[in-house]
Design a protein around this motif. Structure first.
Motif, PDB file in Angstrom:
ATOM      1  N   UNK A  32       5.072 -78.582  -6.454  1.00  0.00           N
ATOM      2  CA  UNK A  32       5.501 -78.385  -4.898  1.00  0.00           C
ATOM      3  C   UNK A  32       4.619 -79.563  -4.187  1.00  0.00           C
ATOM      4  N   UNK A  33       5.091 -80.202  -3.417  1.00  0.00           N
ATOM      5  CA  UNK A  33       3.922 -80.916  -2.397  1.00  0.00           C
ATOM      6  C   UNK A  33       3.056 -80.052  -1.764  1.00  0.00           C
ATOM      7  N   UNK A  34       1.768 -80.526  -1.949  1.00  0.00           N
ATOM      8  CA  UNK A  34       0.819 -79.623  -1.467  1.00  0.00           C
ATOM      9  C   UNK A  34       0.180 -78.567  -2.331  1.00  0.00           C
ATOM     10  N   UNK A  52      -0.663 -71.633  -4.956  1.00  0.00           N
ATOM     11  CA  UNK A  52       0.465 -71.491  -3.889  1.00  0.00           C
ATOM     12  C   UNK A  52       0.772 -72.962  -3.363  1.00  0.00           C
ATOM     13  N   UNK A  53       1.533 -73.098  -2.110  1.00  0.00           N
ATOM     14  CA  UNK A  53       1.880 -74.378  -1.634  1.00  0.00           C
ATOM     15  C   UNK A  53       2.394 -73.883  -0.029  1.00  0.00           C
ATOM     16  N   UNK A  75       1.441 -71.343   4.654  1.00  0.00           N
ATOM     17  CA  UNK A  75       1.076 -71.387   3.174  1.00  0.00           C
ATOM     18  C   UNK A  75       1.575 -70.207   2.308  1.00  0.00           C
ATOM     19  N   UNK A  76       2.734 -70.546   1.457  1.00  0.00           N
ATOM     20  CA  UNK A  76       3.110 -69.560   0.621  1.00  0.00           C
ATOM     21  C   UNK A  76       1.924 -69.473  -0.719  1.00  0.00           C
ATOM     22  N   UNK A  77       1.588 -68.017  -0.726  1.00  0.00           N
ATOM     23  CA  UNK A  77       0.646 -67.650  -1.729  1.00  0.00           C
ATOM     24  C   UNK A  77       1.315 -67.264  -2.937  1.00  0.00           C
ATOM     25  N   UNK A  78       1.595 -67.906  -3.927  1.00  0.00           N
ATOM     26  CA  UNK A  78       2.504 -67.425  -4.950  1.00  0.00           C
ATOM     27  C   UNK A  78       1.867 -66.418  -5.893  1.00  0.00           C
TER      28      UNK A  78
END
Length: 154
Positions: A32-34, A52-53, A75-78
């Motif tokens: 993923x970008x970022x 994350x991304x 921001x999605x913290x995976x």
């Protein structure tokens, strides 16, 4: 290294199909970008990580559960994972702060297995609030979906 730490953290669940697919999830997120990742070490030994991304604007999963704020950047913290031998030492909070420090997004989103209410309570103590529940895959756990405003307070 991420896959090895995951295997240690979930050693008792590695016979589960969902956990065995973790390498696929790492590939998806890593592309993923970022994409961002921080790793904590004790000497040369990785003890945990967070990654994350940025979420794609307009496709954030939280939109199903809450109205969009004025600035919906997320921001999605995976993953936030600490190996068992290093848990209960504040490492997860250090990793969490490190991945989020300086982020430009207005909020952060994550999901927590509802079978782990103490983990959910930990995130709540860091400023998160639960906005819904979801089971993203047929064989995945039921997750509490949580968001917090950035920068985090405290």
């Amino acid at each position: 290294m991420l896959i090895d730490v995951h295997a240690d953290a979930f050693a008792d669940q590695m016979d589960d199909d969902f956990h065995r697919r973790f390498p696929w999830f790492v590939d998806q997120w890593g592309g993923r970008e970022g994409f961002a990742c921080v790793v904590g070490y004790a000497g040369d030994e990785p003890v945990g990580y967070a990654y994350g991304a940025p979420a794609t604007e307009g496709r954030e999963w939280w939109r199903e559960f809450m109205p969009a704020p004025a600035d919906p950047s997320t921001f999605s913290l995976s993953e936030l994972m600490v190996r068992p031998a290093w848990r209960k030492q504040g490492i997860s909070e250090e990793l969490h702060r490190a991945i989020l420090d300086g982020r430009s997004e207005a909020m952060v989103a994550l999901s927590v297995d509802t079978a782990h209410p103490r983990v959910q309570a930990l995130y709540e103590s860091w400023g998160y609030r639960k906005v819904g529940e979801s089971r993203p895959f047929a064989d995945s756990p039921l997750y509490a979906l949580m968001v917090a405003d950035l920068p985090l307070k405290g």
